[in-house]
Enzyme design. Structure first.
Site, PDB file in Angstrom:
ATOM      1  CB  THR A   1      -9.192   6.093   2.295  1.00 60.08           C
ATOM      2  OG1 THR A   1      -9.755   5.504   3.460  1.00 60.08           O
ATOM      3  CG2 THR A   1      -8.174   7.160   2.674  1.00 60.08           C
TER       4      THR A   1
ATOM      5  NE  ARG B   1       0.845   3.108  13.039  1.00 57.00           N
ATOM      6  CZ  ARG B   1      -0.272   3.147  12.309  1.00 57.00           C
ATOM      7  NH1 ARG B   1      -0.266   2.690  11.076  1.00 57.00           N
ATOM      8  NH2 ARG B   1      -1.385   3.641  12.815  1.00 57.00           N
TER       9      ARG B   1
ATOM     10  CG  PHE C   1      -5.800  -7.747  11.107  1.00 56.94           C
ATOM     11  CD1 PHE C   1      -6.557  -6.593  11.067  1.00 56.94           C
ATOM     12  CD2 PHE C   1      -4.676  -7.790  11.930  1.00 56.94           C
ATOM     13  CE1 PHE C   1      -6.204  -5.490  11.836  1.00 56.94           C
ATOM     14  CE2 PHE C   1      -4.317  -6.695  12.694  1.00 56.94           C
ATOM     15  CZ  PHE C   1      -5.083  -5.546  12.644  1.00 56.94           C
TER      16      PHE C   1
ATOM     17  CG  ASP D   1     -10.249  -2.919   3.452  1.00 56.59           C
ATOM     18  OD1 ASP D   1     -10.853  -3.752   2.766  1.00 56.59           O
ATOM     19  OD2 ASP D   1     -10.279  -2.960   4.697  1.00 56.59           O
ATOM     20  CB  THR D   2     -13.906  -0.105   1.459  1.00 56.91           C
ATOM     21  OG1 THR D   2     -13.393   1.161   1.909  1.00 56.91           O
ATOM     22  CG2 THR D   2     -14.160  -1.015   2.644  1.00 56.91           C
ATOM     23  N   GLY D   3     -11.696   1.088  -0.588  1.00 52.13           N
ATOM     24  CA  GLY D   3     -11.439   2.098  -1.623  1.00 52.13           C
ATOM     25  C   GLY D   3     -12.019   3.459  -1.289  1.00 52.13           C
TER      26      GLY D   3
ATOM     27  CG  ASP E   1      -2.461   0.317  13.247  1.00 52.26           C
ATOM     28  OD1 ASP E   1      -2.888   0.352  12.073  1.00 52.26           O
ATOM     29  OD2 ASP E   1      -3.164   0.605  14.230  1.00 52.26           O
TER      30      ASP E   1
ATOM     31  CD  GLU F   1      -3.722   4.938   1.439  1.00 47.09           C
ATOM     32  OE1 GLU F   1      -2.979   4.480   2.341  1.00 47.09           O
ATOM     33  OE2 GLU F   1      -4.807   5.470   1.673  1.00 47.09           O
ATOM     34  CG  ASP F   2      -0.868   1.544   4.672  1.00 49.97           C
ATOM     35  OD1 ASP F   2      -1.683   2.341   4.153  1.00 49.97           O
ATOM     36  OD2 ASP F   2      -1.041   1.095   5.822  1.00 49.97           O
TER      37      ASP F   2
HETATM   38  C1  PRP Z   1      -5.747   2.456   6.044  1.00 51.00           C
HETATM   39  C2  PRP Z   1      -4.919   2.702   4.785  1.00 51.00           C
HETATM   40  C3  PRP Z   1      -5.837   3.521   3.933  1.00 51.00           C
HETATM   41  C4  PRP Z   1      -7.212   3.061   4.358  1.00 51.00           C
HETATM   42  C5  PRP Z   1      -7.734   2.098   3.338  1.00 51.00           C
HETATM   43  O1  PRP Z   1      -5.542   3.510   6.925  1.00 51.00           O
HETATM   44  O2  PRP Z   1      -3.713   3.345   5.063  1.00 51.00           O
HETATM   45  O3  PRP Z   1      -5.654   4.915   4.153  1.00 51.00           O
HETATM   46  O4  PRP Z   1      -7.099   2.391   5.609  1.00 51.00           O
HETATM   47  O5  PRP Z   1      -9.021   1.663   3.660  1.00 51.00           O
HETATM   48  P1  PRP Z   1     -10.251   1.863   2.687  1.00 51.00           P
HETATM   49  O6  PRP Z   1      -9.803   1.453   1.313  1.00 51.00           O
HETATM   50  O7  PRP Z   1     -11.295   0.915   3.250  1.00 51.00           O
HETATM   51  O8  PRP Z   1     -10.684   3.285   2.752  1.00 51.00           O
HETATM   52  P2  PRP Z   1      -6.044   3.451   8.463  1.00 51.00           P
HETATM   53  O9  PRP Z   1      -7.411   4.077   8.547  1.00 51.00           O
HETATM   54  O10 PRP Z   1      -5.914   2.058   8.978  1.00 51.00           O
HETATM   55  O11 PRP Z   1      -5.048   4.445   9.196  1.00 51.00           O
HETATM   56  P3  PRP Z   1      -3.471   4.331   9.460  1.00 51.00           P
HETATM   57  O12 PRP Z   1      -2.811   4.356   8.092  1.00 51.00           O
HETATM   58  O13 PRP Z   1      -3.153   5.540  10.262  1.00 51.00           O
HETATM   59  O14 PRP Z   1      -3.188   3.045  10.199  1.00 51.00           O
END
Ligand code: PRP
Length: 184
Positions: free
Chosen positions: A108, A166, A153, A104-106, A160, A100-101
């Site tokens: 995903t 990016r 941010f 954030d909330t976790g 992005d 993952e890059d």
């Molecule tokens: C970002 C990141 C994770 C997710 C994390 O993706 O790459 O997949 O958000 O957020 P979370 O912990 O709150 O779930 P994003 O939806 O921005 O898509 P992208 O990678 O295509 O820019």
């Protein structure tokens, strides 16, 4: 469309990123020595990190991709995630390392771990370049973290703003005024 570089402040330099990614690659190489490994990158933000990280990983490994999307707007995560693009290979019996890059909330990652675990991998671990730990809404275990960052941010190195920026080789935070005229 022009990039408003003057309205960005460098936050993590290209050199610091490369050094930390090299360290992560070395650590992962040690931990997976003699084992089978598949890197699962979550599109799109992780592609730049993945492409550097995999070149610092010296153990044989394959690479696959997933894309997810969350329902609702991204600033107030609903916690409901869906798969937009699934893996092209089986992970049954394999060691999976999710790339993952940013976490954030976790939500995903929590969702991904649940659905990938149902496919019977030997183990699943997680590497993220950036961790906004203070934003966490669900508890998840992250095995390798590049940098822990506050709730700001950030753009560049895969991350992005409206799908642009990016390709910047470092990570930046917007200065005041950056978000004005965002439809440039
Ligand atoms: C970002 C990141 C994770 C997710 C994390 O993706 O790459 O997949 O958000 O957020 P979370 O912990 O709150 O779930 P994003 O939806 O921005 O898509 P992208 O990678 O295509 O820019």
């Amino acid at each position: 469309m022009t990039y408003r570089i003057a309205e960005l402040k460098e936050y993590i330099s290209r050199e610091a990123l490369q050094q930390r990614v090299a360290e992560l690659g070395a650590q992962i190489s040690r931990d997976y020595a003699g084992q089978d490994l598949v890197l699962v990158a979550v599109l799109k933000g992780s592609v730049v990190f993945l492409s550097d990280l995999m070149r610092y990983i010296t153990v044989p490994h394959s690479v696959d991709f997933m894309a997810t999307s969350s329902y609702g707007n991204s600033t107030e995560s609903s916690g409901v995630v869906r798969i937009v693009k699934d893996l092209s290979m089986s992970i049954t019996g394999r060691n999976v390392l999710i790339v993952e890059d940013i976490i954030d909330t976790g939500h995903t990652l929590h969702y991904l771990l649940r659905i990938l675990n149902e496919r019977g991998p030997s183990a699943i671990h997680v590497v993220t370049l950036l961790d906004k730990k203070e934003r966490r809404e669900v508890a998840i275990e992250v095995d390798y973290v590049g940098f822990e960052i506050p709730n700001a941010f950030v753009v560049g190195y895969g991350l992005d703003f409206n799908e642009y920026y990016r390709n910047l080789p470092a990570i930046f935070v917007p200065k005041e005024g950056f978000f004005q005229g965002e439809t440039d």
